[in-house]
Design a protein around this motif. Structure first.
Motif, short mmCIF file in Angstrom:
data_model
loop_
_atom_site.label_atom_id
_atom_site.label_comp_id
_atom_site.label_asym_id
_atom_site.label_seq_id
_atom_site.Cartn_x
_atom_site.Cartn_y
_atom_site.Cartn_z
N ILE A 247 11.90 -37.10 38.69
CA ILE A 247 11.38 -36.54 39.94
C ILE A 247 9.87 -36.32 39.85
O ILE A 247 9.13 -36.65 40.79
N ILE A 248 9.40 -35.80 38.71
CA ILE A 248 7.97 -35.50 38.57
C ILE A 248 7.14 -36.78 38.54
O ILE A 248 6.01 -36.80 39.02
N GLY B 52 6.03 -31.80 33.10
CA GLY B 52 5.25 -32.45 34.14
C GLY B 52 3.77 -32.42 33.87
O GLY B 52 3.03 -33.32 34.26
N LEU B 53 3.30 -31.37 33.19
CA LEU B 53 1.89 -31.28 32.82
C LEU B 53 1.56 -32.16 31.62
O LEU B 53 0.39 -32.37 31.31
N GLY B 54 2.60 -32.62 30.93
CA GLY B 54 2.40 -33.46 29.75
C GLY B 54 2.15 -32.67 28.49
O GLY B 54 1.78 -33.25 27.45
N ILE B 55 2.38 -31.34 28.50
CA ILE B 55 2.10 -30.51 27.32
C ILE B 55 3.37 -30.18 26.55
O ILE B 55 3.30 -29.62 25.45
N LEU B 56 4.53 -30.50 27.10
CA LEU B 56 5.80 -30.32 26.39
C LEU B 56 6.49 -31.66 26.32
O LEU B 56 6.87 -32.22 27.35
N ARG B 57 6.66 -32.17 25.11
CA ARG B 57 7.22 -33.51 24.95
C ARG B 57 8.47 -33.52 24.09
O ARG B 57 9.11 -34.56 23.94
N SER C 201 6.53 -36.32 30.41
CA SER C 201 7.55 -36.83 29.51
C SER C 201 8.34 -35.66 28.97
O SER C 201 8.31 -34.57 29.51
N GLY C 202 9.03 -35.88 27.89
CA GLY C 202 9.78 -34.81 27.27
C GLY C 202 11.25 -35.17 27.13
O GLY C 202 11.84 -35.80 28.01
N SER C 203 11.83 -34.79 26.02
CA SER C 203 13.26 -35.00 25.80
C SER C 203 13.75 -33.96 24.81
O SER C 203 12.97 -33.26 24.17
N ILE C 204 15.05 -33.85 24.70
CA ILE C 204 15.68 -32.82 23.87
C ILE C 204 16.39 -33.48 22.70
O ILE C 204 17.01 -34.53 22.84
N THR C 205 16.27 -32.87 21.53
CA THR C 205 16.99 -33.33 20.36
C THR C 205 17.51 -32.14 19.58
O THR C 205 16.87 -31.09 19.54
N ASP C 206 18.68 -32.30 18.97
CA ASP C 206 19.20 -31.25 18.12
C ASP C 206 18.93 -31.53 16.64
O ASP C 206 19.36 -30.80 15.77
#
Length: 497
Positions: A328-329, A256-261, A342-347
């Motif tokens: 939500i954010i 939500g802070l935009g520091i983890l993408r 933003s942010g998303s997960i990848t393996d």
């Protein structure tokens, strides 16, 4: 006997009372079981403040606002005991030992939950601390129940964890002696081999503490309580209450802070999360259950183990958590957001590091340069380093699927008499939908962690729209720049040919 009647006149000793679970436990007992006799909270002196001063600060925490309205007289029954779980005898003075000699219940919640703690410190606090408290408990003639709070991740080498004790990975007595006689550097070198390559010092030292509990089960009334990932509350004392950035809410706040993408994890792994109010209600019922057992019954049984987990009751995949949180954010953005949430997960590790370098490090570098131009101290690169180290420590937990069986935990609801149901609606988390739960969680993070308004201000919503266009402008500009460089490179190659 009802749960309410059981807690009348109990003298309760709580360690870890300044922690997340500890605060919620104290608050719940004060508010819902107000006829208790006393609560003693073990607190160490810190930052030039005595245990009594720290207790007064603790009781000013927002978590106690509802108690202040409903049961204000109970603040007179909370007392500090000066001590430290890393010390022999917990550092409790003879006078304070005398004060707690009539204690009837103990909740041992104190622990370091940091995964990167030195091996020596983790042993002294998480393992020896449990042993020292049990030795004190053996001297308490009126003790009815000792609840040792562990973690479902104390056996991370097993993907299906039952409510039982597993064979020890090391001898706890030897481990304590090592911590007492060798220095931090030596023990850190020894950790990987000695622990059979456990993921971190926290899970290993909590595993050893469980065997201390098991070895003393015939000497005192003791129960092992293993919470999984404890997150913000559903209802009590208020929806969304939280006091730390650990777990999924921390991920959502960083996004939500935009520091983890980007996160290197398996988006399909289910996160076993338990709201803190559900965890605390389980603790209260576990103490009630144990306190009503006769000594003969306890001696005939194996150690009682309760996995406070969701198992298959309620599942949250990490990918779904991030996707839902992002939605939500953006509807209710954080006042302190620095970039588009933003942010998303990848393996895929390669794709993760590409996104980490281009989407996080580069923006942090640009941001710190702008901060320097404003003649202020740069913080973004330092923050990215902390995020990176935290994600590395949590990698195994983001990529491994565990199943924590919880029959004993589910059976606790059968102990609740009808008159206590309003106080102990243990499984209300089944009835709340995912979106409502995370809306409350994010609102709680805004209120209690970031100290922001529950609803985003008009200025923040306008800034979010600006960041939205700026984000895509930067992305398009970056693609055009990369495309131009590639075309020039290919043109040069063709020209030379």
């Amino acid at each position: 006997m009802s749960v309410t009647k059981f807690y009348i006149d109990q003298e309760i000793f709580i360690t870890g009372g300044s922690g997340f679970i500890g605060k919620a436990l104290i608050e719940k007992i004060m508010r819902s079981f107000p006829e208790f006799s006393k609560i003693y909270v073990l607190l160490r002196s810190k930052m030039n403040k005595s245990a009594d001063e720290r207790l007064q600060i603790l009781l000013q925490d927002p978590v106690f606002e509802r108690v202040r309205r409903e049961q204000p007289q109970n603040f007179q029954k909370i007392f500090a005991i000066a001590g430290d779980c890393k010390e022999l005898g917990l550092g409790i003075s003879p006078d304070d030992r005398k004060r707690i000699e009539n204690v009837t219940m103990i909740f041992h919640s104190a622990a370091s939950v940091r995964f990167d703690d030195n091996f020596k410190d983790a042993i002294l606090l998480n393992t020896r601390g449990a042993f020292e408290l049990i030795k004190i408990a053996e001297c308490l003639k009126k003790l009815k129940a000792f609840i040792h709070i562990s973690t479902t991740y104390s056996n991370p080498d097993r993907q299906v964890v039952e409510e039982k004790i597993y064979p020890p990975l090391a001898d706890w007595r030897t481990t304590i002696k090592l911590a007492e006689h060798y220095d931090t550097k030596m023990l850190n070198i020894l950790f990987a081999k000695y622990s059979s390559y456990q993921p971190n010092t926290y899970t290993f030292t909590k595993h050893l503490a469980e065997h201390i509990v098991n070895d003393h089960r015939h000497k005192i009334p003791i129960l092992l309580y293993r919470p999984s990932i404890v997150v913000s509350s559903i209802f009590e004392p208020v929806p969304g209450w939280i006091d730390n950035f650990n777990g999924p809410i921390g991920l959502l706040v960083a996004c939500g802070l935009g520091i983890l993408r980007t996160s290197h994890a398996n988006p399909n792994v289910r996160a076993d999360i338990v709201p803190v109010d559900v965890c605390v209600q389980g603790l209260i019922l576990a103490g009630y259950k144990l306190g009503n057992l006769t000594e003969a019954t306890r001696e005939d049984q194996l150690l009682q183990v309760v996995n406070c987990s969701n198992a298959l009751i309620r599942t949250f995949c990490f990918g779904k958590i991030i996707e839902l949180g992002r939605t939500i954010i953006r509807k209710n953005p954080l006042e302190k957001c620095m970039w588009l949430p933003s942010g998303s997960i990848t393996d895929n590790v390669i794709w993760h590091y590409v996104r980490f370098i281009t989407g996080q490090l580069s923006l942090a570098l640009i941001g710190d340069c702008l901060i320097l131009l404003a003649r202020r101290k740069p913080i973004l690169l330092k923050l990215q380093r902390r995020i990176f180290m935290s994600c590395q420590a949590l990698y195994k937990f983001y990529t491994t699927q565990w199943l924590f069986l919880n029959e004993n935990f589910l059976a606790l609801k059968n102990l609740i008499p009808p008159e206590d149901l309003p106080k102990l609606g243990l499984f209300q988390n089944v009835d709340i939908d995912d979106e409502t739960f995370y809306i409350n969680g994010i609102r709680g993070a805004k209120q209690f962690l970031l100290h922001e308004p529950l609803e985003a201000t008009r200025g923040t919503r306008i800034r979010l729209q600006f960041l939205f266009f700026l984000n895509y402008f930067v992305q398009i500009a970056a693609f055009l720049l990369i495309g131009r460089v590639l075309l020039q490179y290919l043109y040069g190659k063709l020209s030379n040919a």
